[in-house]
Design an enzyme around this catalytic site. Structure first.
Site, PDB file in Angstrom:
ATOM      1  N   LYS A 123      -3.463 -15.328   6.027  1.00 32.08           N
ATOM      2  CA  LYS A 123      -2.292 -15.729   5.050  1.00 32.08           C
ATOM      3  C   LYS A 123      -1.838 -17.175   5.727  1.00 32.08           C
ATOM      4  O   LYS A 123      -1.543 -18.003   4.829  1.00 32.08           O
ATOM      5  CB  LYS A 123      -1.383 -15.009   4.582  1.00 32.08           C
ATOM      6  CG  LYS A 123      -1.773 -13.674   3.803  1.00 32.08           C
ATOM      7  CD  LYS A 123      -0.644 -12.806   3.442  1.00 32.08           C
ATOM      8  CE  LYS A 123      -0.981 -11.632   2.618  1.00 32.08           C
ATOM      9  NZ  LYS A 123       0.184 -10.578   2.332  1.00 32.08           N
ATOM     10  N   ARG A 172       0.709  -1.240   0.059  1.00 29.40           N
ATOM     11  CA  ARG A 172       0.029  -0.039  -0.083  1.00 29.40           C
ATOM     12  C   ARG A 172       1.013   1.215   0.056  1.00 29.40           C
ATOM     13  O   ARG A 172       0.441   2.489  -0.037  1.00 29.40           O
ATOM     14  CB  ARG A 172      -0.911   0.050   1.024  1.00 29.40           C
ATOM     15  CG  ARG A 172      -0.519  -0.132   2.720  1.00 29.40           C
ATOM     16  CD  ARG A 172      -1.476  -0.411   3.636  1.00 29.40           C
ATOM     17  NE  ARG A 172      -0.850  -0.232   4.964  1.00 29.40           N
ATOM     18  CZ  ARG A 172      -0.077  -1.144   5.614  1.00 29.40           C
ATOM     19  NH1 ARG A 172       0.124  -2.278   4.846  1.00 29.40           N
ATOM     20  NH2 ARG A 172       0.166  -0.924   6.762  1.00 29.40           N
ATOM     21  N   GLU A 187      -6.281  -0.434   7.281  1.00 29.91           N
ATOM     22  CA  GLU A 187      -4.743  -1.078   7.350  1.00 29.91           C
ATOM     23  C   GLU A 187      -3.927  -0.340   8.414  1.00 29.91           C
ATOM     24  O   GLU A 187      -3.053  -0.702   9.354  1.00 29.91           O
ATOM     25  CB  GLU A 187      -4.148  -1.527   6.128  1.00 29.91           C
ATOM     26  CG  GLU A 187      -4.901  -2.288   5.321  1.00 29.91           C
ATOM     27  CD  GLU A 187      -4.216  -2.977   4.109  1.00 29.91           C
ATOM     28  OE1 GLU A 187      -3.010  -3.208   4.370  1.00 29.91           O
ATOM     29  OE2 GLU A 187      -4.542  -2.598   3.003  1.00 29.91           O
ATOM     30  N   HIS A 198     -30.090   6.409  -3.285  1.00 30.61           N
ATOM     31  CA  HIS A 198     -31.258   5.526  -3.436  1.00 30.61           C
ATOM     32  C   HIS A 198     -31.222   4.386  -2.222  1.00 30.61           C
ATOM     33  O   HIS A 198     -31.933   3.340  -2.266  1.00 30.61           O
ATOM     34  CB  HIS A 198     -31.057   4.726  -4.914  1.00 30.61           C
ATOM     35  CG  HIS A 198     -31.077   5.632  -5.791  1.00 30.61           C
ATOM     36  ND1 HIS A 198     -32.448   5.845  -6.516  1.00 30.61           N
ATOM     37  CD2 HIS A 198     -30.154   6.324  -6.475  1.00 30.61           C
ATOM     38  CE1 HIS A 198     -32.147   6.788  -7.482  1.00 30.61           C
ATOM     39  NE2 HIS A 198     -30.825   7.186  -7.509  1.00 30.61           N
TER      40      HIS A 198
END
Length: 315
Positions: free
Chosen positions: A310, A132, A201, A217
């Site tokens: 992971k 990131r 994160e 909506h």
């Protein structure tokens, strides 16, 4: 480098990469494949390509498989900073099995190995970053490949870096202890999602996003509940090039929130192009997530829950 240094140096990640340009319109369509910090690259490129007037479809996917309509004649752009993202590798393997053209972007890993083995173009990235925090590097490669110049983005961010950091600090003090809600528009949708994931994160806190005009909506009816809405702080991100009716809806949303006694933070990017304005807002959100992490007492870098998942998947 720690998180502060990586963010401080973020504008330097935008530069022209010497590559042979690809003509997107020479393909029947483009599909960007990536996850997490690498997946947002495809979302941003999709908006930039569509806004440039590209006449072929562009999609950005997160997952293990291609949509059934993606076939020979399309180009798949597989981006994984680590090169070991199992979903992106799965998509690349599907491209190979179906004879679909692909290019790969990573700092190494199995994605690079497969690309080299199969003669698929691979573009490398600097190593040593959490995915990131390497967004600029990934974007610079893809923008250079697809006919955009990333260099002005870095210059624009450098000019405004100090004011962006100051604004982010102010916003962090306002949003502290509230649930951040990020409302976006068609041109800021990837930015809104980036804000969400960076707050998740880096700040280790919940955040969610909704997009105009769709949120008019459904989402807005939830504002009737003061017990919940008073726990939230609302951001509205828009771009000056959004559809006129969307811009009108931004005004209506701001008025609606103010009439409920809520003071939303309404923001548009600063810059001469859509890409510059998008990345201005991205940089602002990245710094917000950093200062919010600091306020909550968290180190922005570790993502222990993701590491746990992971580990479970690797068994």
């Amino acid at each position: 480098m720690d998180a502060f240094e990586m963010l401080e140096n973020f504008p330097e990640q935008f530069y022209r990469v010497e590559v042979d340009k690809i003509s997107p319109e020479s393909y029947e369509g483009l599909v960007f494949s990536g996850m997490g910090g690498s997946g947002i690259v495809g979302d941003i490129m999709k908006v930039l390509l569509e806004s440039s007037g590209l006449k072929v479809p562009v999609i950005s996917i997160r997952g293990y498989t291609l949509p059934p309509y993606v076939k020979k004649g399309w180009l798949a752009v597989c981006t994984s900073y680590s090169g070991n993202t199992e979903e992106t590798i799965s998509v690349l393997r599907e491209c190979i099995s179906k004879g679909i053209d692909a290019i790969c972007v990573s700092s190494g890993g199995l994605l690079r190995e497969l690309a080299l083995e199969k003669g698929i173009p691979h573009y490398g990235l600097p190593t040593g970053y959490p995915p990131r925090y390497a967004l600029g590097y990934m974007l610079s490669v893809l923008m250079s490949l697809l006919g955009f110049d990333p260099e002005p983005i870095g210059k624009n961010l450098t000019i405004h870096a100090d004011s962006i950091m100051k604004k982010a600090q102010e916003m962090a003090s306002v949003v502290y202890s509230y649930m951040p809600i990020v409302y976006g528009t068609p041109l800021t949708e990837p930015v809104s999602f980036r804000w969400k994931t960076q707050i998740n994160e880096n700040s280790k806190t919940q955040c969610y996003t909704a997009i105009l005009p769709e949120l008019h909506h459904n989402e807005v009816v939830g504002l009737d509940n003061p017990a919940v809405r008073n726990l939230c702080h609302f951001f509205i991100l828009y771009d000056e090039e959004d559809h006129d009716r969307v811009l009108k809806r931004v005004e209506i949303t701001e008025k609606l929130l103010k009439d409920l006694g809520i003071a939303p933070t309404v923001l548009s990017g600063v810059g001469g192009t859509l890409a510059e304005r998008m990345m201005y807002l991205v940089y602002l959100g990245d710094w917000l997530s950093y200062y919010l992490a600091e306020a909550y007492g968290y180190d922005p870098i570790p993502v222990k829950v993701i590491d746990f998942i992971k580990g479970e998947l690797s068994r």
